[in-house]
Each structure stands twice: as structure tokens, then as C-alpha cells.
Design a protein around this motif. Structure first.
Motif, PDB file in Angstrom:
ATOM      1  N   PHE A  94      79.394  21.264  69.143  1.00 49.49           N
ATOM      2  CA  PHE A  94      79.758  22.618  68.717  1.00 49.49           C
ATOM      3  C   PHE A  94      80.200  22.616  67.250  1.00 49.49           C
ATOM      4  O   PHE A  94      79.709  23.400  66.429  1.00 49.49           O
ATOM      5  CB  PHE A  94      80.905  23.165  69.581  1.00 49.49           C
ATOM      6  CG  PHE A  94      80.528  23.553  70.980  1.00 49.49           C
ATOM      7  CD1 PHE A  94      79.223  23.886  71.320  1.00 49.49           C
ATOM      8  CD2 PHE A  94      81.500  23.598  71.979  1.00 49.49           C
ATOM      9  CE1 PHE A  94      78.895  24.256  72.612  1.00 49.49           C
ATOM     10  CE2 PHE A  94      81.184  23.963  73.274  1.00 49.49           C
ATOM     11  CZ  PHE A  94      79.867  24.290  73.594  1.00 49.49           C
ATOM     12  N   VAL A  95      81.138  21.727  66.929  1.00 49.49           N
ATOM     13  CA  VAL A  95      81.719  21.694  65.575  1.00 49.49           C
ATOM     14  C   VAL A  95      80.635  21.453  64.537  1.00 49.49           C
ATOM     15  O   VAL A  95      80.611  22.098  63.477  1.00 49.49           O
ATOM     16  CB  VAL A  95      82.813  20.609  65.493  1.00 49.49           C
ATOM     17  CG1 VAL A  95      83.222  20.357  64.035  1.00 49.49           C
ATOM     18  CG2 VAL A  95      84.026  21.016  66.320  1.00 49.49           C
ATOM     19  N   ASN A  96      79.721  20.530  64.829  1.00 54.42           N
ATOM     20  CA  ASN A  96      78.662  20.194  63.874  1.00 54.42           C
ATOM     21  C   ASN A  96      77.670  21.326  63.665  1.00 54.42           C
ATOM     22  O   ASN A  96      76.901  21.309  62.690  1.00 54.42           O
ATOM     23  CB  ASN A  96      77.922  18.943  64.325  1.00 54.42           C
ATOM     24  CG  ASN A  96      78.789  17.708  64.264  1.00 54.42           C
ATOM     25  OD1 ASN A  96      79.762  17.653  63.507  1.00 54.42           O
ATOM     26  ND2 ASN A  96      78.467  16.698  65.072  1.00 54.42           N
ATOM     27  N   SER A  97      77.662  22.304  64.557  1.00 57.30           N
ATOM     28  CA  SER A  97      76.706  23.420  64.447  1.00 57.30           C
ATOM     29  C   SER A  97      77.341  24.696  63.907  1.00 57.30           C
ATOM     30  O   SER A  97      76.651  25.701  63.729  1.00 57.30           O
ATOM     31  CB  SER A  97      76.087  23.708  65.824  1.00 57.30           C
ATOM     32  OG  SER A  97      75.394  22.591  66.310  1.00 57.30           O
ATOM     33  N   ILE A  98      78.655  24.674  63.661  1.00 57.04           N
ATOM     34  CA  ILE A  98      79.329  25.871  63.155  1.00 57.04           C
ATOM     35  C   ILE A  98      79.147  25.961  61.647  1.00 57.04           C
ATOM     36  O   ILE A  98      79.385  24.986  60.910  1.00 57.04           O
ATOM     37  CB  ILE A  98      80.844  25.829  63.492  1.00 57.04           C
ATOM     38  CG1 ILE A  98      81.059  25.854  65.008  1.00 57.04           C
ATOM     39  CG2 ILE A  98      81.575  27.004  62.841  1.00 57.04           C
ATOM     40  CD1 ILE A  98      82.498  25.610  65.430  1.00 57.04           C
ATOM     41  N   ASN A  99      78.740  27.112  61.179  1.00 57.98           N
ATOM     42  CA  ASN A  99      78.692  27.378  59.730  1.00 57.98           C
ATOM     43  C   ASN A  99      80.121  27.627  59.266  1.00 57.98           C
ATOM     44  O   ASN A  99      80.731  28.640  59.605  1.00 57.98           O
ATOM     45  CB  ASN A  99      77.810  28.596  59.453  1.00 57.98           C
ATOM     46  CG  ASN A  99      77.656  28.875  57.964  1.00 57.98           C
ATOM     47  OD1 ASN A  99      78.489  28.458  57.156  1.00 57.98           O
ATOM     48  ND2 ASN A  99      76.593  29.590  57.596  1.00 57.98           N
ATOM     49  N   GLN A 100      80.674  26.665  58.498  1.00 56.56           N
ATOM     50  CA  GLN A 100      82.088  26.713  58.160  1.00 56.56           C
ATOM     51  C   GLN A 100      82.386  27.391  56.831  1.00 56.56           C
ATOM     52  O   GLN A 100      83.504  27.315  56.316  1.00 56.56           O
ATOM     53  CB  GLN A 100      82.682  25.297  58.200  1.00 56.56           C
ATOM     54  CG  GLN A 100      82.569  24.664  59.574  1.00 56.56           C
ATOM     55  CD  GLN A 100      83.344  23.362  59.710  1.00 56.56           C
ATOM     56  OE1 GLN A 100      84.352  23.159  59.035  1.00 56.56           O
ATOM     57  NE2 GLN A 100      82.877  22.490  60.595  1.00 56.56           N
ATOM     58  N   ASN A 101      81.398  28.086  56.265  1.00 59.44           N
ATOM     59  CA  ASN A 101      81.643  28.878  55.065  1.00 59.44           C
ATOM     60  C   ASN A 101      82.514  30.077  55.398  1.00 59.44           C
ATOM     61  O   ASN A 101      82.375  30.694  56.461  1.00 59.44           O
ATOM     62  CB  ASN A 101      80.317  29.358  54.457  1.00 59.44           C
ATOM     63  CG  ASN A 101      79.480  28.208  53.935  1.00 59.44           C
ATOM     64  OD1 ASN A 101      80.023  27.190  53.498  1.00 59.44           O
ATOM     65  ND2 ASN A 101      78.159  28.369  53.980  1.00 59.44           N
ATOM     66  N   LYS A 102      83.417  30.403  54.499  1.00 61.94           N
ATOM     67  CA  LYS A 102      84.246  31.616  54.595  1.00 61.94           C
ATOM     68  C   LYS A 102      85.153  31.619  55.821  1.00 61.94           C
ATOM     69  O   LYS A 102      85.433  32.670  56.403  1.00 61.94           O
ATOM     70  CB  LYS A 102      83.379  32.876  54.606  1.00 61.94           C
ATOM     71  CG  LYS A 102      82.508  33.037  53.365  1.00 61.94           C
ATOM     72  CD  LYS A 102      81.642  34.281  53.448  1.00 61.94           C
ATOM     73  CE  LYS A 102      80.742  34.398  52.225  1.00 61.94           C
ATOM     74  NZ  LYS A 102      79.872  35.598  52.289  1.00 61.94           N
ATOM     75  N   LEU A 103      85.606  30.453  56.267  1.00 57.85           N
ATOM     76  CA  LEU A 103      86.545  30.394  57.382  1.00 57.85           C
ATOM     77  C   LEU A 103      87.976  30.477  56.863  1.00 57.85           C
ATOM     78  O   LEU A 103      88.298  29.972  55.780  1.00 57.85           O
ATOM     79  CB  LEU A 103      86.382  29.092  58.165  1.00 57.85           C
ATOM     80  CG  LEU A 103      85.066  28.883  58.921  1.00 57.85           C
ATOM     81  CD1 LEU A 103      85.125  27.578  59.695  1.00 57.85           C
ATOM     82  CD2 LEU A 103      84.774  30.038  59.863  1.00 57.85           C
TER      83      LEU A 103
END
Length: 792
Positions: free
Chosen positions: A550-559
Motif C-alpha cells: 500500500f505505502v509503495n503505491s501511494i502518491n505522497q505529493n502534497k501530503l
């Protein structure tokens, strides 16, 4: 002023009299743990010692007397439970609970359990020991009905007691067999996916069955002498007696224990209810001894031990139910097609008694593949006639003999002979003994179809090509006897290949199995205390891998900083479901959002049933690591194909938003104990005014779904996890110290709400503590409560 004083005095006196009267009245509802009573059909006096947790230690001169006493004592603690369970299989719950149980009654009345019971009883050997002891047990039960105090539930519900018969006993076995089965919860859904969504969707789902497997290994060595998808979901949700679900068991060989003797462990997973599923009793005669755990209305324990051996069970999860599409005669719907032409259905008329309503009369059509389920299951949304073929009703029923032989074996060979007689339900039967034998037998009637046939969707009832080709000899069943790796175990997982095939079934995901092997394999100095710690283990080996996907597939921009904190907690999680952990809360919600965003657009309403099946638990780890999937595309959005990153990122954002709203802004306060709880529910506890008196709980609990300390709950839109099933007992038998073997029940030994043993084990159970299963004579003789049962 004097008048006021007199009124106050009178009110106080009346209040005291009411309280005293209520207390005295409640005492009459206590089980009889001491004194003397008389029973018919006894040859000699029976002495019963009740220990600190209410377990009867029955001392008799012969087994017939012992089993008569057992029946009486079982009834005085569990008569209401007996009544409920015997009514389920016969379709008689509506008589006492009214309209809400009509659909459940119609289903069970149509399964053929009663007809199979009749057939079995006709062919029983009346001279056999198992028959004589079963009759003695029933005689004891019925004497309690005749002479004992009626449990308060009968008064509250407004129903009369009825005596029990052998047919009631066999009906209980039938309910047990059906509740073990999984096909009726899975096959209709898979068939719908195949027919409505197509092969691409279907193949991705069923592909998960053959990945991420921890196999139970087979090896047989010599004995040591050693010297329906929605419908089914809805129907099960209203049952007052809970179904059988999963289980753990492992038996550690002498070479892997510190004291050089076998250690046996077992915790069958069953739906929680009050009273607890198992009734404990210790029988001792001059030539027989067994400390056993009995189901309601069954004379022989399915779990037990003595000084010589211990045994227990888990669910095999083999496939013993198949659904067939029957092609009916267009000119006569009382006929169905076979490869030899049309034949008549057998017609069985049923009468359903309903509290507060007139009886319902209906007819069941039964063909060669079993009863036609249309009409029995209201939500079976299919214009075709669907028949259910069930191994339980197709073959000779020897379950009474199985129970007797497992509890009366004198050697591993005799014990194995008893396991061979089990046709259904499929059970992993576990064994360990004082001679250092260990064994696992996957018991049940196994069979083969043609090689290309996938049996988890509807089969063709008319062609003759989808019929069972052969039954396997028991020696081809998965099993291990004294294997070279020095332990045997089962966690409802896939057995290794037999007869050149992996036997099909509804095996659960590998988490518990992998964790058991992970803990057992490297250690060679096991003690009872180590096993007690292991049986409470709350770590999932696979949940962190899924969380990492899950973590590796999350787009973490603008979090936001808080969102990054949540991701960090999930990323560093070790898979443990302790009360103060935050990661399980994030993980479970993420699983719900991910599965909903993946499957619900295609499945629609069916997703609500799919989301909490064992099947989706096997699909999850496979789906989470896929890069591409036909399921990723959201069919509700036009001209756009969603990617995995979009699905997972959206799922995370939904998770974070939901948990902020549910548990507050501070991520570190999102602890597991705030959302997980367990309540042991009594049938009459559904009435709000009676809930606090009859239900036990709710309590915060430790553990999670598919860890060794398995706490089974639904993952759904609510974000709260109400545990509905788990270890129905935990047992540890150490043959280096057999007199100090350990067990625990979720609540207590008695089903009588006024008994001190109604819930006296619950805190110990929740804390992971145990009580002693006493078999030491000197300890037992010190019991404060002694009941003398004399011949009448």
C-alpha cells in the motif's frame, strides 16, 4: 411526622422483602452443585465433585451410570443451549423467536438433515456400546427436564420444555456439519462473477487460490509403542447459536520439548455466544477416564485428554458441497433432466410453526443432487433451479461412533480407525500421546471429478459429465504420523498434495499457518509456558507486507504532516495487533477502502457479502502486490481507466479522512483498543432490557483477524471491529506434567445466568490466563461442592 416515618418504614420493609424474595427466587435457578438427588436407571451411586470453575468430576462404577449422570449435569447447566441447537437443524426457531427466523428455518429444514438422521437411526446397532451410552446420556438429560428447575429463558420466551431423542442428537451433528462448510458462502458469488463480469475478472480472483500458500506437509511413519452469498450472510447473522469458523492446533514432538514429552495445543475458532460452546466434564470409572469438552446434546467429547493421549480438531475446509443447475421439464416442473431423460423429483412436505402466526406449509423438491434451493433461500436470485449436493446427507453417518472411538481409543491405531469413519464435516483431527506419538489426520470423505472441472461455480446437473467419479481411500487423505520435522499443526490452511493433486477446498489464508511454522521450526526446547505464550500471539507475518505494498503505491505529493505520520506508522509496523498499537487501525481501514475501491463498482451489492469472506482474505495479498489488474478500472467513470496508484492513493486519503473524523486529529491517539471490542451474546440478550443481565461484555480485547489469537470481525464501513468469533477454548496438555494441563473458556462453564460460573472465566480468558484441568484424585477430593447421585 409519625405517619411519614411509618410510610418510610413500610416502604423500606417492602423493598427489603422484594430484594430478599428476588434473591431467594434466583437461588432456585442455580444448578445443583452439592447435596443428594436420585435418578432412575442407575445401578450404583455416582459421586460428582465440582471444582472451582464448575467442572463436574464424575466418579462412577461403570460408564452407563457415568453417562446418565453426565446427561443430567449437562442439562442442568446448558438445557437452553441444547434446545436452541436442536431446533436449528430441524427448522424450529420460528416457534420461539417468530418471523425473523422464518428464512433460516426454511433453509435448514430443506437441507435433508432430518431425513438423514431418520435413516441413520433406523440402521443403528442397538447392541453397540456407543448406542447404549448415548441412550444413557439422553436418559439423564430427560430426567433433568422432568425433575429439574426450568431455566428462566423458557419463562421469558414463553416456550415449554420438550424431551430429547436420538434424532435431536443427530440433528445437532447435522448443524455442526453445515456450519463447518464454506461452499454455500462462496460458490454463488464466484458463479455470479464468472457469468456477469466475464473470464478476465473471474480468473484474477481464482488465481489467488494458488498463491501465498503455506502447505501442511504429509508424512506417515510407524506408531511408537514405546513401550449463497447474500442469503447465507443474512441467514447466519440472525442465528442464536454461532457457527464453526476456523481453528489452530499444533502438537510438538518429544525431540522439540525441554522435558522430552509431547505437548498438545488446540483452540477451535467458533462464533462467540453465551453460554460458551463447550461443556467440560471429567469422567472416571474403574476402567475408563476422559476429561472432555462436549457440544450441546452430544455424549462424547470432540476435544479431550487423559493420562495416555490428547486429541482435538480444526476445520479441514475441504469442498464437500457442490451446486448444480437442474434443467427442468418445460411441461412439468416436477421433473428434472438427466443424461437418460427426465425423472421425477422426490417431494417432501414441510410444516413450519411460527410464533404468533399460522403455520407455513411448503414442499421441497429433491433430485439426485439434493434439494432445490430456490424457495428455501429467499434471495436466491436465479431463474434456474439450483440444487445442493452435500456429502453429509449422501453417505452413512457414523458421527456417534466417531465421537465414541476418539474418546475411547487405547492406541494411536485405534484412534486412527475412528478418524476414518468421519464422512462430513471435514476435520483436521490432531493427536498426541504419552508414548511420544504425534499425528494429524485430515478426515472426511474425499472425492474426484474430471480433471478440467472447477467445482466452485455451478455444475451442469443434466449432462452426467459433472458427477463424482471416485471416492478416495482414507490412506490418500492428507495426514502426518510422527513426521521427521517433529511437529504437526493445522490452521485451516491448504494441505500438501495427495494422490497427485492439491485437494480442493476453502482453505483460509496462510497468516496463522506461516506464523505457527515461523515460531515452531527453530525452537527445540518447548515448555508448557512457551506454548501458553504462543497461543496468545498477535503478530501477522503478512499484514506488514500488504501494508508495505500500500505505502509503495501511494502518491505522497502534497501530503500533510499528519498524513505522512500515518504512512510512517504503517510502513514501520511489524504486524502486531496489541491494544496500544496505531497501525492496525490504519491498516484495517485501508484494507476496507482498498477492497471497496477495487471491487465494489463491478460487484455492486454483492460486495457487501464478498468483503468478509475467507476468499477475499486470500485475494487481498495477491491483489495488493499486482501492478496491473482488470479490477483497477472504475466502471462508473467514463473514458478513464484508473491505475493502481490512483486506487491506493484514493483509498489512503479516504482512510485518513475517516479516522480523523472518528478518532480525532492526533494520529498517535488512534490506538487499536479504541475500535475493537467483544461481547458474548445470549439469545435473549437481543432484548435491550435483558442485555446487561444475559450478555457478557462488551470488553476491549487483544488480537486481530488471522493472527494466532484470532479475533474475527467484519471489516466494513463502520470503522469499529466487533469481534464475533475466536478461540472457543484454549487447551494445552503437556505429557511431562499431564496433571497440570491448562484450559480456558471465553466466559464460563454454566449457561444459567444466576450461576457463579456463568462468566467467572472471562477476565482470565481476555488476559491470556488459564485454569487447571484437574485429573489428580487428591486435588479433586478437596472440592467444596460434592453432589451424590443415588439410584432411585
Amino acid at each position: 411526622m409519625n405517619l411519614l416515618k411509618k410510610i418510610v418504614k413500610i416502604v423500606i420493609i417492602v423493598f427489603v422483602l422484594i430484594i430478599t424474595g428476588a434473591w431467594l427466587y434466583s437461588k432456585t435457578y442455580h444448578p445443583n452443585y452439592s447435596g443428594e438427588l436420585e435418578l432412575n436407571n442407575l445401578t450404583k451411586k455416582v459421586t460428582v465433585y465440582f471444582d472451582e470453575i464448575g467442572v463436574p468430576h464424575i466418579n462412577a462404577e461403570n460408564q452407563k451410570d457415568a453417562y446418565t449422570a453426565l446427561g443430567y449435569l449437562h442439562a442442568q447447566d446448558r438445557l437452553w443451549q441444547m434446545d436452541l441447537v436442536r431446533r436449528i437443524a430441524a427448522g424450529r426457531l420460528s416457534e420461539i423467536f417468530g418471523e425473523k427466523l422464518i428464512r433460516t428455518d426454511k433453509l435448514f429444514s430443506g437441507l435433508g438433515i432430518e431425513e438423514a438422521s431418520d435413516e441413520t437411526i433406523k440402521n443403528l446397532d442397538k447392541n453397540s456400546e456407543h448406542y447404549k451410552l448415548a441412550v444413557a446420556y439422553l436418559n439423564g438429560v430427560n430426567q433433568y427436564i422432568e425433575d429439574g428447575k426450568t431455566p428462566i429463558e423458557y419463562t421469558l420466551v414463553g416456550v415449554e420444555k420438550e424431551k430429547y431423542t436420538l434424532k435431536d442428537m443427530y440433528n445437532v451433528y447435522g448443524y455442526m456439519a453445515f456450519s463447518f462448510a464454506i461452499a454455500h458462502k462462496t460458490d454463488p458469488l464466484l458463479n455470479e462473477v464468472k457469468e456477469k463480469l466475464g473470464s478476465a475478472y473471474f480468473k484474477e480472483l481464482i488465481g489467488a487460490e494458488f498463491e501465498n500458500l503455506t502447505y501442511i506437509k504429509n508424512e506417515a511413519k510407524p506408531e511408537l509403542t514405546g513401550s449463497f452469498t447474500k442469503a447465507m450472510h443474512d441467514l447466519y447473522s440472525v442465528l442464536p447459536i454461532s457457527p464453526f469458523i476456523g481453528s489452530n492446533s499444533w502438537v510438538i514432538g518429544a525431540d522439540k520439548t525441554k522435558n522430552g514429552k509431547v505437548i498438545f495445543a488446540n483452540d477451535p475458532h467458533i462464533g462467540f455466544s453465551q453460554p460458551s460452546v463447550w461443556y467440560q466434564a471429567h469422567i472416571k470409572t474403574p476402567n475408563y477416564e476422559m476429561y472432555g469438552f462436549n457440544l450441546a446434546l452430544t455424549p462424547f467429547p470432540l476435544l479431550g485428554h487423559n493420562r495416555e493421549y490428547a486429541y482435538g480438531l480444526t476445520m479441514f475446509e475441504n469442498d464437500d458441497i457442490d451446486f448444480y443447475i437442474e434443467e427442468e421439464n418445460p411441461d412439468n416442473n416436477l421433473q428434472y433432466k438427466t443424461e437418460n431423460g427426465f425423472v421425477d423429483y422426490k417431494l417432501i412436505e414441510k410444516r413450519l410453526k411460527i410464533k404468533g402466526r399460522k403455520d407455513s406449509i411448503y414442499t421441497i423438491k429433491v433430485g439426485r443432487h439434493g434439494p432445490v434451493m430456490n424457495g428455501l433461500v429467499d434471495h436466491l436470485d436465479d431463474t434456474r433451479s439450483i440444487a445442493m449436493q452435500w456429502i453429509y446427507t449422501m453417505h452413512k453417518n457414523e458421527l456417534l461412533e466417531v465421537g465414541y472411538e476418539l474418546s475411547h481409543a487405547n492406541s494411536l491405531s485405534e484412534f486412527k480407525a475412528g478418524t476414518k469413519k468421519l464422512h462430513a464435516p471435514g476435520l483436521n483431527i490432531m493427536y498426541g500421546d504419552a508414548k511420544n506419538n504425534i499425528a494429524w489426520f485430515a478426515s472426511g470423505k474425499l472425492y474426484k471429478y474430471r480433471d478440467s472441472l472447477y467445482t466452485k461455480t455451478y455444475l451442469n446437473g443434466a449432462s452426467g459429465k459433472d458427477e463424482i467419479l471416485e471416492y478416495l481411500d482414507f490412506e490418500q487423505n492428507p495426514q502426518a504420523v510422527n513426521p521427521s520435522w517433529n511437529y504437526v499443526y493445522s490452521a485451516n490452511n491448504q494441505p500438501d498434495s495427495i494422490a497427485g493433486i492439491l485437494y480442493p477446498g476453502y482453505y483460509l489464508n496462510e497468516d496463522r499457518a506461516e506464523r505457527i511454522v515461523q515460531l515452531l521450526e527453530p525452537k527445540n526446547n518447548w515448555t508448557k509456558e512457551d506454548v501458553a505464550k504462543m497461543i496468545m500471539d498477535v503478530t501477522s507475518p503478512n499484514a506488514p507486507k500488504i501494508a508495505s505494498d500500500f505505502v509503495n503505491s501511494i502518491n505522497q505529493n502534497k501530503l500533510s504532516a499528519s498524513e505522512k505520520k500515518a504512512i510512517s506508522i504503517l510502513k514501520s509496523w511489524k504486524g502486531n495487533f496489541d491494544k496500544n498499537e496505531v497501525a492496525p487501525v490504519i491498516y484495517n481501514r485501508m484494507v476496507y477502502e482498498f477492497q471497496k475501491n477495487t471491487f465494489s463498482d463491478e460487484m455492486g451489492e454483492a460486495f457487501k457479502q464478498f468483503e468478509n469472506t475467507p476468499f477475499i482474505e486470500k485475494v487481498l495479498p495477491v491483489q495488493s502486490k499486482r501492478v496491473n489488474s482488470v479490477w483497477w478500472d472504475d466502471v462508473t467513470t467514463k473514458n478513464k481507466i484508473e491505475t493502481k496508484e490512483e486506487i491506493v492513493t484514493s483509498s489512503f486519503r479516504n482512510t485518513f479522512s475517516f479516522l480523523q473524523s472518528q478518532l480525532g486529529e492526533n494520529v498517535e491517539n488512534w490506538t487499536w483498543d479504541r475500535v475493537v471490542s467483544v461481547e458474548y451474546k445470549h439469545a435473549v440478550g437481543e432484548v435491550a432490557a435483558l442485555r446487561k443481565y444475559f450478555n457478557v461484555g462488551p470488553f476491549v480485547t487483544n488480537g486481530g483477524d488471522q493472527v494466532i489469537n484470532n479475533q474475527i470481525y467484519d471489516i466494513d464501513s463502520t470503522g469499529v471491529y466487533k469481534v464475533k468469533a475466536g478461540p472457543s477454548t484454549r487447551r494445552i496438555v503437556d505429557f511431562s506434567d499431564v496433571e497440570n494441563s491448562l484450559s480456558i473458556l471465553p466466559t464460563g462453564q454454566s449457561g444459567r445466568v444466576f450461576s457463579k460460573h456463568y462468566k467467572d472465566q472471562v477476565k482470565k480468558y481476555l488476559n491470556g490466563d488459564f485454569v487447571k484441568m484437574k485429573i489428580n484424585k487428591e486435588e479433586i477430593l478437596k472440592s467444596k461442592n460434592v453432589l451424590i447421585i443415588n439410584p432411585k
